[in-house]
Design a protein around this motif. Structure first.
Motif, PDB file in Angstrom:
ATOM      1  N   ILE A   6      31.341 -44.176  41.346  1.00  0.00           N
ATOM      2  CA  ILE A   6      32.312 -45.127  41.895  1.00  0.00           C
ATOM      3  C   ILE A   6      31.877 -46.549  41.593  1.00  0.00           C
ATOM      4  O   ILE A   6      32.676 -47.408  41.239  1.00  0.00           O
ATOM      5  N   THR A   7      30.558 -46.795  41.738  1.00  0.00           N
ATOM      6  CA  THR A   7      30.044 -48.130  41.420  1.00  0.00           C
ATOM      7  C   THR A   7      30.420 -48.498  39.990  1.00  0.00           C
ATOM      8  O   THR A   7      30.832 -49.624  39.719  1.00  0.00           O
ATOM      9  N   SER A   8      30.273 -47.545  39.086  1.00  0.00           N
ATOM     10  CA  SER A   8      30.597 -47.822  37.695  1.00  0.00           C
ATOM     11  C   SER A   8      32.065 -48.173  37.525  1.00  0.00           C
ATOM     12  O   SER A   8      32.400 -49.086  36.775  1.00  0.00           O
ATOM     13  N   TRP A   9      32.905 -47.442  38.217  1.00  0.00           N
ATOM     14  CA  TRP A   9      34.341 -47.744  38.090  1.00  0.00           C
ATOM     15  C   TRP A   9      34.640 -49.139  38.597  1.00  0.00           C
ATOM     16  O   TRP A   9      35.402 -49.883  37.999  1.00  0.00           O
ATOM     17  N   PRO A  34      24.116 -49.299  38.614  1.00  0.00           N
ATOM     18  CA  PRO A  34      23.606 -47.980  38.257  1.00  0.00           C
ATOM     19  C   PRO A  34      22.532 -48.136  37.182  1.00  0.00           C
ATOM     20  O   PRO A  34      22.636 -49.018  36.340  1.00  0.00           O
ATOM     21  N   SER A  35      21.511 -47.353  37.303  1.00  0.00           N
ATOM     22  CA  SER A  35      20.450 -47.440  36.302  1.00  0.00           C
ATOM     23  C   SER A  35      20.201 -46.069  35.710  1.00  0.00           C
ATOM     24  O   SER A  35      19.933 -45.130  36.442  1.00  0.00           O
ATOM     25  N   GLY A 241      27.424 -31.962  36.499  1.00  0.00           N
ATOM     26  CA  GLY A 241      26.226 -31.184  36.202  1.00  0.00           C
ATOM     27  C   GLY A 241      25.311 -31.771  35.133  1.00  0.00           C
ATOM     28  O   GLY A 241      24.340 -31.159  34.755  1.00  0.00           O
ATOM     29  N   LYS A 242      25.617 -32.956  34.656  1.00  0.00           N
ATOM     30  CA  LYS A 242      24.718 -33.537  33.666  1.00  0.00           C
ATOM     31  C   LYS A 242      23.585 -34.277  34.362  1.00  0.00           C
ATOM     32  O   LYS A 242      23.744 -34.767  35.467  1.00  0.00           O
ATOM     33  N   GLY A 243      22.464 -34.396  33.652  1.00  0.00           N
ATOM     34  CA  GLY A 243      21.321 -35.094  34.231  1.00  0.00           C
ATOM     35  C   GLY A 243      21.610 -36.575  34.338  1.00  0.00           C
ATOM     36  O   GLY A 243      22.496 -37.088  33.660  1.00  0.00           O
ATOM     37  N   PRO A 244      20.869 -37.259  35.170  1.00  0.00           N
ATOM     38  CA  PRO A 244      21.107 -38.678  35.387  1.00  0.00           C
ATOM     39  C   PRO A 244      20.811 -39.515  34.157  1.00  0.00           C
ATOM     40  O   PRO A 244      21.311 -40.606  34.038  1.00  0.00           O
ATOM     41  N   ASN A 245      20.005 -39.013  33.260  1.00  0.00           N
ATOM     42  CA  ASN A 245      19.651 -39.827  32.110  1.00  0.00           C
ATOM     43  C   ASN A 245      20.541 -39.563  30.912  1.00  0.00           C
ATOM     44  O   ASN A 245      20.272 -40.015  29.814  1.00  0.00           O
ATOM     45  N   ASN A 246      21.574 -38.821  31.150  1.00  0.00           N
ATOM     46  CA  ASN A 246      22.446 -38.463  30.053  1.00  0.00           C
ATOM     47  C   ASN A 246      22.966 -39.671  29.296  1.00  0.00           C
ATOM     48  O   ASN A 246      22.982 -39.702  28.084  1.00  0.00           O
ATOM     49  N   PRO A 313      22.698 -57.229  29.084  1.00  0.00           N
ATOM     50  CA  PRO A 313      23.232 -56.028  29.726  1.00  0.00           C
ATOM     51  C   PRO A 313      22.646 -54.756  29.163  1.00  0.00           C
ATOM     52  O   PRO A 313      22.772 -53.697  29.775  1.00  0.00           O
ATOM     53  N   THR A 314      22.032 -54.826  28.012  1.00  0.00           N
ATOM     54  CA  THR A 314      21.531 -53.588  27.436  1.00  0.00           C
ATOM     55  C   THR A 314      20.028 -53.440  27.626  1.00  0.00           C
ATOM     56  O   THR A 314      19.443 -52.476  27.193  1.00  0.00           O
TER      57      THR A 314
END
Length: 418
Positions: A6-9, A34-35, A241-246, A313-314
């Motif tokens: 949601i934060t990303s949106w 988000p990190s 179901g994907k990992g957070p670092n995807n 940003p990157t």
DNA sequence: TTAGGGTTATCG
DNA sequence: CGATAACCCTAA
């Protein structure tokens, strides 16, 4: 605690609003970032930076850097050659960043700033670009512009011609065209898309609903679960179901299809290098004090206070990949043995005796490539022996794995052979 | 930040 | 095992 999705949106929505920069900044500070940032959000942040440059309007090394970073992002996302409008914007901005020194000349300035800019931008930065993986940005227009800039160095008539040309308008227009195209390609912000879908759903099944928050929530959840829209928004954090670092993988993954076969065994190493290169560039941009080809003192001096729009940003937190640990036997969970800190700091946080023997970690020995050697040779020819920091800053891509001291040591080795 | 001496890894 | 390249340390 907000769901990172949601934060990303919300972040995307905020950044793509035509709101004032300060307002966007306030909101950005208020939201938990988000990190790591997803590639889509990184791109949105960069586009926002471009749009902010457009509205001020002030094109600078920062604009150039934003365009380079966008190209890098797209390349690591597996996109093909950069779009024509991106390459055109890059060339036009590079020209403007150079010729503005002709317009801004003061009486006691005999064009040194212009010559300096030509060296910094065209001899160092663009020359680096041509040899790097970002060569897609090296358009025929950029090549032609470089020829013109080099000619302007020796030919005053060409300089006068350049002074009279409205390169600023040309650059602003080119960036605007690119921005419009990028916005279009990106589609509406996901939040808008979602809101529209909810409205439609609400309208189409108006009966039997009480309009409660719970019901709205249910509807949202069903929409999210049913929508096959993920593909278009694959950059956003995905709860499926994907990992957070995807997301991080997506940005840092090198394109194996185009990879130099001799380099394939270093995929993990490249992965790290890819992400670090972002940090390198970002550091320069926000670091007005250092002498560098890329960071332009005038440009940076204009930034009065740090803000998220100035923040790269990157950039991401530096961390060592497992493969940068030399010996597999050293699997201590203590992170301190993974880092080779500068000596002074190392002393400060020195560990209990039993750990000290594993503490000093040499960098992995890496043979100098012929490109690195050739670049160093030419740079020393051009800038002289001893300007190691400057030479490194002139070729940030090529020397991204080398320190100034490395350059100095390598030169010592090279001249020893002669 | 650089110069120069010292250390370590790698190769023949 | 010695030569050499790559890397480290530190005074100035």
């Amino acid at each position: 605690m907000l769901d990172p999705r949601i934060t990303s949106w919300i972040l995307e929505f905020v950044l793509r609003q035509p709101a004032e920069d300060w307002m966007a900044n306030e909101l950005l500070f208020a939201l938990p970032l988000p990190s790591p940032l997803s590639p889509r959000l990184k791109k949105i942040l960069l586009l926002r930076r471009l749009s902010s440059d457009l509205s001020r309007p002030s094109l600078s090394a920062r604009t150039l850097l934003s365009l380079e970073l966008i190209e890098e992002l797209e390349r690591y996302a597996g996109a093909g050659a950069p779009s024509n409008s991106l390459a055109a914007a890059y060339a036009a901005v590079a020209v403007e960043c150079t010729t503005r020194f002709l317009r801004e000349r003061s009486d006691d300035d005999h064009g040194e700033d212009f010559f300096d800019a030509v060296n910094r931008i065209w001899n160092c930065r663009v020359a680096d670009l041509e040899r790097s993986e970002a060569a897609g940005l090296f358009s025929p227009a950029l090549r032609e512009a470089r020829r013109e800039m080099e000619e302007a160095i020796v030919n005053p008539v060409v300089r006068v011609g350049l002074t009279g040309r409205d390169t600023k308008k040309a650059a602003l227009d080119a960036v605007r065209v690119y921005l419009e195209e990028a916005e279009k390609e990106m589609g509406p912000p996901y939040l808008e898309h979602l809101a529209k879908a909810v409205c439609e759903e609400w309208m189409s099944s108006g009966t039997g609903r009480d309009g409660s928050v719970v019901e709205l929530y249910e509807m949202l959840r069903n929409l999210l679960a049913s929508q096959g829209e993920r593909g278009r928004y694959e950059g956003l954090p995905d709860g499926a179901g994907k990992g957070p670092n995807n997301d991080d993988d997506a940005i840092a993954r090198p394109n194996l299809m185009n990879q130099d076969p001799s380099d394939l065994e270093h995929v993990e190493e490249n992965r790290e290098r890819a992400s670090l290169s972002f940090v390198d560039k970002g550091t320069k941009d926000g670091n007005p004090g250092t002498t560098t080809c890329v960071g332009d003192k005038r440009d940076c001096a204009g930034a009065p206070k740090p803000s998220l729009m100035d923040w790269n940003p990157t950039a991401r937190t530096f961390e060592w990949d497992e493969d940068s640990i030399e010996s597999p036997s050293e699997n201590s969970p203590d992170p301190s043995n993974k880092l080779h800190l500068p000596s002074a700091k190392r002393r400060e946080i020195s560990l209990p005796l039993e750990d000290n023997k594993t503490f000093v970690k040499r960098r992995r020995k890496k043979k100098w490539s012929s490109l690195e050697e050739e670049t160093l040779r030419k740079a020393v020819e051009r800038h002289g022996v001893g300007n190691w920091k400057f030479i490194k800053s002139c070729h940030p891509e090529i020397f991204k794995d080398r320190t100034e001291v490395d350059l100095k040591d390598k030169w010592r080795n090279m001249i020893r052979c002669i």
